[in-house]
Each structure stands twice: as C-alpha cells, then as structure tokens.
Design an enzyme around this catalytic site. Structure first.
Site, short mmCIF file in Angstrom:
data_model
loop_
_atom_site.label_atom_id
_atom_site.label_comp_id
_atom_site.label_asym_id
_atom_site.label_seq_id
_atom_site.Cartn_x
_atom_site.Cartn_y
_atom_site.Cartn_z
N SER A 212 0.79 -1.23 0.00
CA SER A 212 0.00 0.00 0.00
C SER A 212 0.83 1.28 0.00
O SER A 212 0.33 2.33 -0.39
CB SER A 212 -0.94 0.01 1.20
OG SER A 212 -0.20 -0.02 2.40
N HIS A 240 -5.60 -4.09 -1.65
CA HIS A 240 -5.40 -2.99 -2.61
C HIS A 240 -5.42 -3.47 -4.06
O HIS A 240 -4.77 -2.88 -4.93
CB HIS A 240 -4.09 -2.26 -2.30
CG HIS A 240 -4.13 -1.48 -1.03
ND1 HIS A 240 -4.77 -0.26 -0.91
CD2 HIS A 240 -3.66 -1.78 0.21
CE1 HIS A 240 -4.67 0.17 0.32
NE2 HIS A 240 -4.01 -0.74 1.03
N LYS A 271 -12.47 -1.25 1.12
CA LYS A 271 -11.75 -0.37 0.18
C LYS A 271 -12.56 -0.26 -1.12
O LYS A 271 -13.56 0.43 -1.13
CB LYS A 271 -10.33 -0.88 0.01
CG LYS A 271 -9.53 -0.59 1.29
CD LYS A 271 -8.13 -1.11 1.32
CE LYS A 271 -7.47 -0.68 2.63
NZ LYS A 271 -6.60 -1.69 3.20
C1 LIG Z 1 -6.53 -2.15 4.69
C2 LIG Z 1 -5.79 -3.40 4.79
C3 LIG Z 1 -6.18 -4.38 5.71
C4 LIG Z 1 -7.24 -4.15 6.72
O1 LIG Z 1 -8.48 -4.30 6.16
P1 LIG Z 1 -9.75 -3.95 7.06
O2 LIG Z 1 -10.85 -4.69 6.39
O3 LIG Z 1 -9.91 -2.49 7.04
O4 LIG Z 1 -9.46 -4.48 8.42
C5 LIG Z 1 -5.50 -5.59 5.69
N1 LIG Z 1 -4.48 -5.82 4.81
C6 LIG Z 1 -4.09 -4.87 3.92
C7 LIG Z 1 -2.97 -5.15 2.99
C8 LIG Z 1 -4.72 -3.63 3.91
O5 LIG Z 1 -4.30 -2.68 3.05
#
Ligand SMILES: *Cc1c(COP(=O)(O)O)cnc(C)c1O
Ligand SMILES: *[C@@H]1O[C@H](CO)[C@@H](O)[C@H](O)[C@H]1NC(C)=O
Length: 425
Positions: A212, A240, A271
């Site tokens: 990310s 992502h 996301k």
């Molecule tokens: C955002 C993210 C998470 C967390 O996801 P949530 O559903 O918000 O808990 C886990 N792994 C990665 C790589 C992320 O970017």
C-alpha cells in the site's frame, strides 16, 4: 423468575470495591496510569509521528467538506478506488437491507447471526475470486488474525514478505508455526528460506498482492513457481487489488495469470468494494469449513450488520456485471501518472491507482501536502517510520469517481507547489 438471592450475591462484591478507602487507592492508580499515558503521548508528538484525524462533514467521495475549510476540497487519499462508497445503487442496497433485515444480529454467526444475506455475499465473493468457498469477517484485519492460527501448527513454516501489512504480521504472531521473513519482493531470498523450510510439515508463503505504500505488485508468478518447486502454499492479501487489478478486476492473481495457483486470498470490503467494513478469506472448502469452526475472530465477534452486507453485495454484483468502472479508474490513473511524469515528478510503482509522488525529505513532503490543501487538494505526506528514511512521499490515490478535470486540477496544484518548493525547476 426471581433474581432475588442470586443477584444480591453477584452485586455485593461489586459494591465492596466501591468502599471509600478502595476508591482513593484506585484514583491514585488511575492518576499514575494517566501520567504514564501522557508521557507516551508526548513522546509520539516529539517524534513527529502524531496522527491527527481530519473531521469530514460529508459523505466519502472525490469532493468532500472538512471542518477546517470552507467549501469542498478534492480528495485524493481514500481507498475508494472504484468510487462505490457513495454509489447510489450501493447506498440503496444498504437501505433496502436495513429495512428488510434490521440494523444488526446481536449474535455471532454460529448462534443466531447468519442470514441468507451473509451466505449470498459469501457465495458471490467466492464466484468473483473463482475459489471454492468464502468466509466473512468483521474486517480483513480479523481475517488475517484468524487464518494462520487455524491453518498452521508448530511443525509448519510461514514465509512472509518483510513489508507485509500489520494485520498479517499480527496474525502470524498468533500462530505457532516457524516464522521466516524474506526480503521485500526478493525471489532469491525466498528460495533460500524455502530450502531451509523443507523439514517443516507444511509451508505457506504470505504476501500482500499490492503493497500500500508503494503501489508495487508482488512478483506472484515467480512466487508461485518457487512454491510449486518447494511444495508450499501461497496466500495473498488483496486489499489494494480486489475489484480493479486484472482484466476483470479480480486481483493481482488475475493480472499475473496465476488465479489457479494461489491457494488462499484475503481481502476487504472496506476499500474498493463499497468501503463500508468487513473482510473475508476465499480458498479451498475444507480450509473455509475449518475457519468457521476454529477461527477466533469469526467465532467470538458479532456478525456483519445487514446494511453493510447489502452494500457490499451490490458492489460485487456491479463488478461481476461489468469492468467499466475499473477501466475508467485505470484511464484516470494513467492520465495522472503520465502528466506528473511529464512535469518532472517521480511516481513510484506502475499503473496502480496508488501513486506515490516521491520527494525524499520528510519536511518537504509535509510542507507540500499542507500547500496542496491550500489549493483545495487533500493529499497526505508519509515519512519515516511509515516508509523508509529518505523516502518520504505524498501518496495520491486515484478513484473512478474523479473526473478528468479533477485529475488535471491535482496535477496543476502539484506543479505550482513543486515549483514553489524547488522540486521542479
Ligand atoms: C486495509 C488493509 C487491511 C485491513 O483491512 P480492514 O478490512 O480495514 O481491516 C488488511 N491488509 C491490507 C494489505 C490492507 O491494506
Ligand atoms: C487473511 O489471511 C490471514 C492469514 O492467512 C488470516 O489469518 C486472516 O484471517 C485473513 N483475513 C481475512 C479477512 O480473511
């Protein structure tokens, strides 16, 4: 039923705690704890790593209103890649689910917290990822916390990219397998470690599909080749990537042509898939069955609320129907990357909507992002310890909901602030 005797005997010890002498002692302890906490907070401020929360007074989208500025600003820092967070059909599906299924379940899944709505979303997500089954969690953080402990025992080994997401690192900490870290996206180091792990019962290679902070894509083809050669399973966290990478938006595994070679996928509903909340694991049916029996975040945390499930279901349906939204996002990503590169900026990664504008110096990144806000553009600077020293950057995230005009305004603001701060000549 009378609670008389039983409730009195339960209440008595609680009242005992509130005797005046005990109270003053607990206040002293609380004051001590407060001082310890204030100290810790001061050290975070002193280190310059304090995270302030900006208060948004509108819904999520390319245009938002915030408390500290008049009018709306252009938002380039949400993970709202497909613009589905406030998509009318996604919002309506949430309202419909709220009306038909209520606000929540007041139960975990296995007692009385599973509705047809949950099963339907799990089935759609399995279909989307072309895997056998799916299990929903309250978040992907939970999904990652639940998986390793169930799958791996002390005789197994987990090989993890050193820059993996915190939720993966925490999840791995909870399991008893031998933990091995390989250098970031370094296949030859992974091979060395896989050789070393040959005496273990099972091996699991774990990586983010897309990282990310850099928007760079894991070398999944090479990872799958090595996994095959050394008898390992492959797990990817696709937070992502889900919804927009690959020809049909299925993710990094589709982009790199290894959908049938990656065993387990975790991703988030928080996301691209509507942005509400929730995470999930897709993979072989026996693994998903076992997670439903043993995974602690699944067993001991409340079911996802129906409106959240309704929104995510509509988001997945939109993506199963068509890849148009993802294509629109990709076009805008390339518009931004090309214009910025032509202007003389360095953008890390390639083709991903995470576009890190590399600046190097932490102070510069912070000053420039403040100036961007004065131009009405909301972007965030990242510096050490979130990214390596000397690699400070402003991370720009493109959404399908941005217009070409939004993209051009962002580029113009970068050019003006870049010239002011001597980044561009
Ligand atoms: C955002 C993210 C998470 C967390 O996801 P949530 O559903 O918000 O808990 C886990 N792994 C990665 C790589 C992320 O970017
Ligand atoms: C993601 O993967 C990890 C590790 O494989 C697992 O523990 C976790 O539960 C998964 N998260 C989700 C949301 O599936």
């Amino acid at each position: 039923m009378s609670l008389g005797k039983a409730s009195r005997s339960l209440v008595a010890p609680v009242l005992g705690v509130l005797r005046p002498s005990t109270l003053s002692r607990s206040f002293a302890a609380a004051a001590e704890a407060r001082a310890v906490l204030e100290n810790e907070l001061d050290s975070i401020r002193a280190a310059g790593t304090w995270k302030a929360e900006r208060i948004i007074t509108s819904k999520q989208g390319p245009q938002i209103t915030v408390d500290c500025s008049r009018g709306s600003i252009l938002n380039f820092c949400a993970n709202n890649y497909l613009g589905l967070s406030s998509h009318p059909e996604v919002v309506q599906a949430g309202i419909d689910a709220l009306k038909s299924y209520g606000a929540g379940l007041s139960s975990v899944r296995f007692i009385c917290g599973t509705q047809d709505l949950h099963k339907n979303l799990e089935q759609k997500l399995a279909e989307f990822h072309e895997r056998e089954d799916c299990i929903l969690y309250a978040s992907c953080f939970d999904a990652n916390a639940g998986l390793f402990e169930v799958l791996l025992g002390p005789d197994d080994a987990v090989l993890s990219d050193e820059l993996n997401h915190a939720s993966i690192i925490d999840g791995i900490r909870l399991c008893k397998a031998k933990r091995m870290r390989y250098k970031h996206m370094d296949l030859s180091d992974l091979e060395v470690q896989l050789k070393e792990a040959q005496s273990s019962r099972m091996r699991l290679v774990v990586t983010d599909g897309v990282f990310s902070m850099d928007g760079d894509v894991a070398p999944l083809r090479g990872i799958c080749d090595l996994a095959e050669q050394y008898g390992a399973m492959v797990f990817i966290d696709e937070c992502h990537a889900t919804g927009f990478l690959g020809a049909r938006g299925r993710g990094t595994d589709e982009l790199l042509g290894v959908m049938d070679r990656v065993d387990i996928v975790n991703s988030t509903l928080g996301k691209a898939l509507g942005g509400a909340a929730g995470g999930y694991t897709v993979g072989p049916k026996p693994l998903i069955d076992l997670l439903r029996q043993r995974s602690r975040p699944y067993l001991f945390s409340n079911s996802l609320p129906p409106p959240v499930v309704g929104c995510a279901t509509r988001a997945v349906e939109l993506l199963l129907d068509s890849n148009e939204i993802a294509q629109s996002m990709t076009a805008k990503t390339m518009r931004f990357r090309n214009s910025m590169t032509q202007a003389g900026f360095t953008i890390a990664g390639s083709a991903h909507p995470i576009c890190p504008v590399m600046l190097g110096d932490a102070r510069l990144a912070s000053l420039m992002s403040d100036d961007m806000l004065k131009h009405g553009i909301y972007v965030i600077g990242f510096s050490f310890p979130v990214v390596p020293k000397g690699k400070a950057r402003i991370r720009v995230q493109i959404s399908a909901a941005h217009t070409n005009d939004d993209i051009d305004r962002c580029v113009d603001a970068f050019i003006q602030t870049g010239q002011k701060h001597g980044v561009l000549s």
